[in-house]
Design an enzyme around this catalytic site. Structure first.
Site, PDB file in Angstrom:
ATOM      1  N   HIS A 182       0.816  -1.217   0.000  1.00 59.09           N
ATOM      2  CA  HIS A 182       0.000   0.000   0.000  1.00 59.09           C
ATOM      3  C   HIS A 182       0.851   1.270   0.000  1.00 59.09           C
ATOM      4  O   HIS A 182       0.385   2.332  -0.400  1.00 59.09           O
ATOM      5  CB  HIS A 182      -0.935  -0.005   1.222  1.00 59.09           C
ATOM      6  N   ASP A 399     -10.037  -8.432 -17.168  1.00 60.45           N
ATOM      7  CA  ASP A 399     -10.219  -9.493 -18.167  1.00 60.45           C
ATOM      8  C   ASP A 399      -8.883  -9.772 -18.852  1.00 60.45           C
ATOM      9  O   ASP A 399      -8.345  -8.922 -19.561  1.00 60.45           O
ATOM     10  CB  ASP A 399     -11.275  -9.038 -19.190  1.00 60.45           C
TER      11      ASP A 399
END
Length: 452
Positions: A182, A399
């Site tokens: 992070h 995708d």
């Protein structure tokens, strides 16, 4: 047969010589990357862990090749975190909230050694089908950690910024898990990276739709101002010895997961009309904060806070460059006491959230950046609910060429609250957080109560 959400997953079987390192496919800049004060907060010293379930797997060599290509542009993810002084003794534990470093340790500033060492990549097999996983996917449980390679590292700094595990399933499907440090980026950056990787998997010779911008100097303090910056409400200098959040974390935590469709959001919004107009995030954050406080049965006079991330990429003048690959958010803070929060109308809570949001302007954001130069300043997690919005980043559209995911979620559930996308309903939001076991049913009751 309905499977229980807390059902133990089968074990993962790793391929030989796993895990391996994936390096950038061509030479990358070798330098120390400065982290801004927004990146270098103690609060962010952990990894964002995502889980994706796909109906069809992809050839591992193809995924490795496209990862090595995308790491050319995203080369800091192939580097290693370093402390500005090397005498770090940070604590590391596999628990999400324990992964934050020990509060009393050195307050060294972190930087990234962009050395091209590479990301960790593991390939495994699990004797389970995609549909079986889908049946238990409603809430994360501890056994999901099997789906991400565990790095044996003495400290948080020694864990590479990017870990990837591809687990092939019995049916020909796959689970992709990633852990991204992070300190290097926020949710928007994570989505930008994952979608870039997917793009190069489908179109290996293409250029990336967004070029990442790595320099953080837009948030580098030129010269500290003569006055001491005011301590913003989201932060504190004096951390109490004993906090409500520590209390909660010491108990057995159980995830609560609730889905809000546009019609249930509308029921909440209607409670506020005609007094106030609000966004879906504002009403849902207000309702969640109030339900959380109601379920915990706190003293009426206790001051409670709601901390929520606000993207500042388009708020600042001059604007942050397109593709800014770092932490581009600050925490807004709404606060009130338990009695007013629980007893008042919902629209009053929404107003507090809106005021917290609108108070973030150029001056206050620059004040926060300056304030964070003082390493004794901490995010105030005493009696605070932290909400992070993941539902508008396109995370659910990932995708790699075999279709969008059947499921997307964090790998673990924490006491931080996440607003997640719902696969198949782009207008719905899933609220996920963990609470003590004896509180969960009360929390779910209040969250499903649409009467004010």
């Amino acid at each position: 047969m309905e499977r229980s959400w807390d059902e133990e997953l089968p074990d993962c079987y790793y391929k030989q010589n796993q895990p391996c390192l994936i390096k950038p496919s061509s030479p990358t800049p070798h330098h120390m990357l400065y982290l801004s004060n927004l990146d270098d907060q103690k609060f962010l010293r952990f990894s964002i862990k995502y889980l994706y379930l796909f109906q069809n797997s992809l050839p591992i060599d193809l995924l490795k090749l496209s990862l090595s290509k995308v790491l050319v542009d995203y080369y800091p993810l192939a580097g290693r975190l370093k402390s500005s002084h090397h005498h770090h003794e940070l604590e590391h534990d596999e628990d999400e909230h324990d992964e934050h470093e020990n509060e009393d340790e050195h307050d060294d500033k972190l930087q990234v050694d962009c050395n091209g060492e590479g990301a960790i990549f593991a390939e495994a097999f699990m004797d389970m089908s995609a549909q079986q996983f889908l049946q238990v996917s409603h809430k994360p449980n501890k056994s999901w950690r099997k789906l991400l390679v565990k790095v044996d590292a003495p400290t948080f700094l020694d864990i590479p910024p990017l870990l990837v595990q591809v687990t092939n399933l019995r049916c020909g499907g796959m689970i992709l898990c990633t852990a991204i440090n992070h300190c290097l980026c926020d949710g928007i950056g994570t989505s930008q990276f994952l979608n870039a990787w997917a793009h190069l998997t489908k179109k290996p010779t293409d250029i990336l739709p967004i070029t990442p911008f790595h320099s953080r100097h837009v948030f580098k303090l030129q010269s500290p101002s003569s006055h001491l910056p005011l301590i913003h409400q989201a932060f504190t200098k004096n951390v109490p010895n004993h906090t409500l959040n520590q209390d909660l974390q010491s108990q057995l935590l159980v995830p609560a997961s609730l889905i809000y469709t546009p019609s249930s959001v509308l029921k909440l919004k209607n409670q506020c009309l005609p007094s106030i107009k609000c966004t879906t995030f504002e009403i849902l954050a207000s309702h969640t904060w109030r339900s959380w406080v109601k379920s915990l049965d706190l003293a009426p006079s206790l001051e409670v806070k709601l901390l929520f991330s606000v993207n500042i990429r388009n708020k600042l003048v001059p604007k942050i460059p397109k593709g800014y690959y770092a932490n581009g958010f600050v925490l807004a803070c709404a606060k009130t006491n338990v009695k007013d929060l629980v007893g008042g109308n919902l629209y009053r809570v929404v107003r507090l959230v809106q005021e917290a949001k609108s108070s973030l302007n150029d001056d206050s954001i620059n004040g926060i950046v300056e304030l964070l130069d003082d390493k004794s300043i901490k995010t105030d997690l005493n009696a605070s609910l932290v909400i992070s919005q993941w539902s508008r980043f396109g995370l659910e559209d990932l995708d790699f060429g075999e279709g969008k995911p059947l499921h997307m979620s964090p790998l673990t559930s924490d006491i931080y609250c996440l607003f997640l996308p719902v696969i198949g309903d782009s207008n719905a939001i899933r609220v996920l957080m963990s609470l003590p076991e004896n509180v969960v049913s009360r929390f779910e009751y209040y969250m499903n109560d649409f009467t004010d």
